[in-house]
Motif scaffolding. Structure first.
Motif, PDB file in Angstrom:
ATOM      1  N   TYR A  64       0.816  -1.212   0.000  1.00 34.26           N
ATOM      2  CA  TYR A  64       0.000   0.000   0.000  1.00 34.26           C
ATOM      3  C   TYR A  64       0.852   1.266   0.000  1.00 34.26           C
ATOM      4  N   GLY A  65       2.154   1.115  -0.151  1.00 30.50           N
ATOM      5  CA  GLY A  65       3.039   2.273  -0.127  1.00 30.50           C
ATOM      6  C   GLY A  65       3.658   2.460   1.243  1.00 30.50           C
ATOM      7  N   ASP A  66       2.880   2.959   2.187  1.00 36.27           N
ATOM      8  CA  ASP A  66       3.405   3.168   3.537  1.00 36.27           C
ATOM      9  C   ASP A  66       3.283   1.925   4.414  1.00 36.27           C
ATOM     10  N   LYS A  67       2.457   0.980   4.018  1.00 32.48           N
ATOM     11  CA  LYS A  67       2.257  -0.266   4.765  1.00 32.48           C
ATOM     12  C   LYS A  67       2.186  -1.431   3.792  1.00 32.48           C
ATOM     13  N   LEU A  68       2.395  -2.639   4.329  1.00 30.99           N
ATOM     14  CA  LEU A  68       2.129  -3.858   3.575  1.00 30.99           C
ATOM     15  C   LEU A  68       0.850  -4.458   4.126  1.00 30.99           C
ATOM     16  N   ASP A  90       3.299  -3.423   9.404  1.00 32.77           N
ATOM     17  CA  ASP A  90       4.422  -2.498   9.364  1.00 32.77           C
ATOM     18  C   ASP A  90       5.297  -2.809   8.154  1.00 32.77           C
ATOM     19  N   ARG A  91       5.643  -1.801   7.390  1.00 35.69           N
ATOM     20  CA  ARG A  91       6.430  -1.988   6.181  1.00 35.69           C
ATOM     21  C   ARG A  91       7.852  -2.471   6.473  1.00 35.69           C
ATOM     22  N   TRP A 114       5.453 -14.172   1.112  1.00 34.25           N
ATOM     23  CA  TRP A 114       6.802 -13.977   1.665  1.00 34.25           C
ATOM     24  C   TRP A 114       7.784 -13.672   0.541  1.00 34.25           C
ATOM     25  N   ASP A 115       7.748 -14.474  -0.509  1.00 34.65           N
ATOM     26  CA  ASP A 115       8.691 -14.345  -1.614  1.00 34.65           C
ATOM     27  C   ASP A 115       8.535 -13.004  -2.331  1.00 34.65           C
ATOM     28  N   MET A 116       7.318 -12.624  -2.639  1.00 32.98           N
ATOM     29  CA  MET A 116       7.077 -11.426  -3.438  1.00 32.98           C
ATOM     30  C   MET A 116       7.064 -10.126  -2.621  1.00 32.98           C
ATOM     31  N   PHE A 117       6.659 -10.179  -1.339  1.00 31.39           N
ATOM     32  CA  PHE A 117       6.505  -8.956  -0.542  1.00 31.39           C
ATOM     33  C   PHE A 117       7.347  -8.924   0.727  1.00 31.39           C
ATOM     34  N   GLY A 118       7.915 -10.052   1.134  1.00 32.49           N
ATOM     35  CA  GLY A 118       8.714 -10.087   2.355  1.00 32.49           C
ATOM     36  C   GLY A 118       7.888 -10.141   3.626  1.00 32.49           C
ATOM     37  N   ILE A 119       6.639 -10.571   3.530  1.00 37.31           N
ATOM     38  CA  ILE A 119       5.784 -10.688   4.709  1.00 37.31           C
ATOM     39  C   ILE A 119       6.121 -12.002   5.403  1.00 37.31           C
ATOM     40  N   ARG A 142       7.290  -5.564  -4.213  1.00 34.16           N
ATOM     41  CA  ARG A 142       7.260  -4.370  -3.365  1.00 34.16           C
ATOM     42  C   ARG A 142       7.525  -3.138  -4.227  1.00 34.16           C
ATOM     43  N   LYS A 143       6.852  -2.064  -3.909  1.00 32.34           N
ATOM     44  CA  LYS A 143       7.002  -0.835  -4.704  1.00 32.34           C
ATOM     45  C   LYS A 143       8.412  -0.258  -4.612  1.00 32.34           C
TER      46      LYS A 143
END
Length: 158
Positions: A64-68, A90-91, A114-119, A142-143
């Motif tokens: 979302y830019g400022d958050k995941l 939290d990003r 996890w792979d694409m966004f690091g969550i 991730r942006k």
């Protein structure tokens, strides 16, 4: 049950952990929830006889830019109703408990997020990359992702 009825039932059970219901056309209605209660909320969705969400159809990571965030889609085969849950994380250090013990289908979906966004899905039995190489740097959806120039001496095209 309607999205409003599901929201009210969850709000009654979990109070402030159920943040709000967004039910604006044309998107599917969704409920924003506190990520710290995700497992308890999911167990209620699955086990409550009025809801019986026995099928997790999708789980997606979001930037979302400022958050995941994580978006969960559920369906009840018996009742033929669906609902979407969303959480914001939290990003800088995105963590949330895994729901793979609630719905086994979450396994690969969480690995992809996890792979694409690091969550990071705490408690996941095998949180390893699923779409990129195990030693890939960064999380490509991730942006703020910067494509690496080389991978093992091979130029990465972009």
């Amino acid at each position: 049950m309607t999205a409003q009825e599901i929201f009210e039932k969850l709000k009654e059970e979990f109070g402030d952990a159920i943040i709000d219901l967004i039910a604006e056309e044309p998107s599917d209605p969704f409920i924003n929830v506190n990520p710290e209660k995700i497992v308890d909320i999911c167990l209620e969705l699955r086990d409550n006889e009025e809801m019986l969400f026995d099928y997790m159809t999708n789980l997606s990571g979001m930037d979302y830019g400022d958050k995941l965030g994580v978006v969960y889609h559920f369906y009840s085969v018996k009742h033929k109703h669906s609902i979407v849950l969303k959480v914001e994380l939290d990003r800088e250090d995105p963590h949330i408990e895994t729901v793979e013990n609630v719905w086994r289908t979450a396994d690969w979906h969480e690995r992809e997020a996890w792979d694409m966004f690091g969550i990071k899905f705490d408690g996941h039995h095998n949180l390893i990359r699923i779409l990129t190489c195990y030693d890939w740097e960064g999380h490509p959806l991730r942006k703020d992702y910067k494509v690496q120039e080389e991978y093992h001496g091979i130029k990465v095209p972009y």
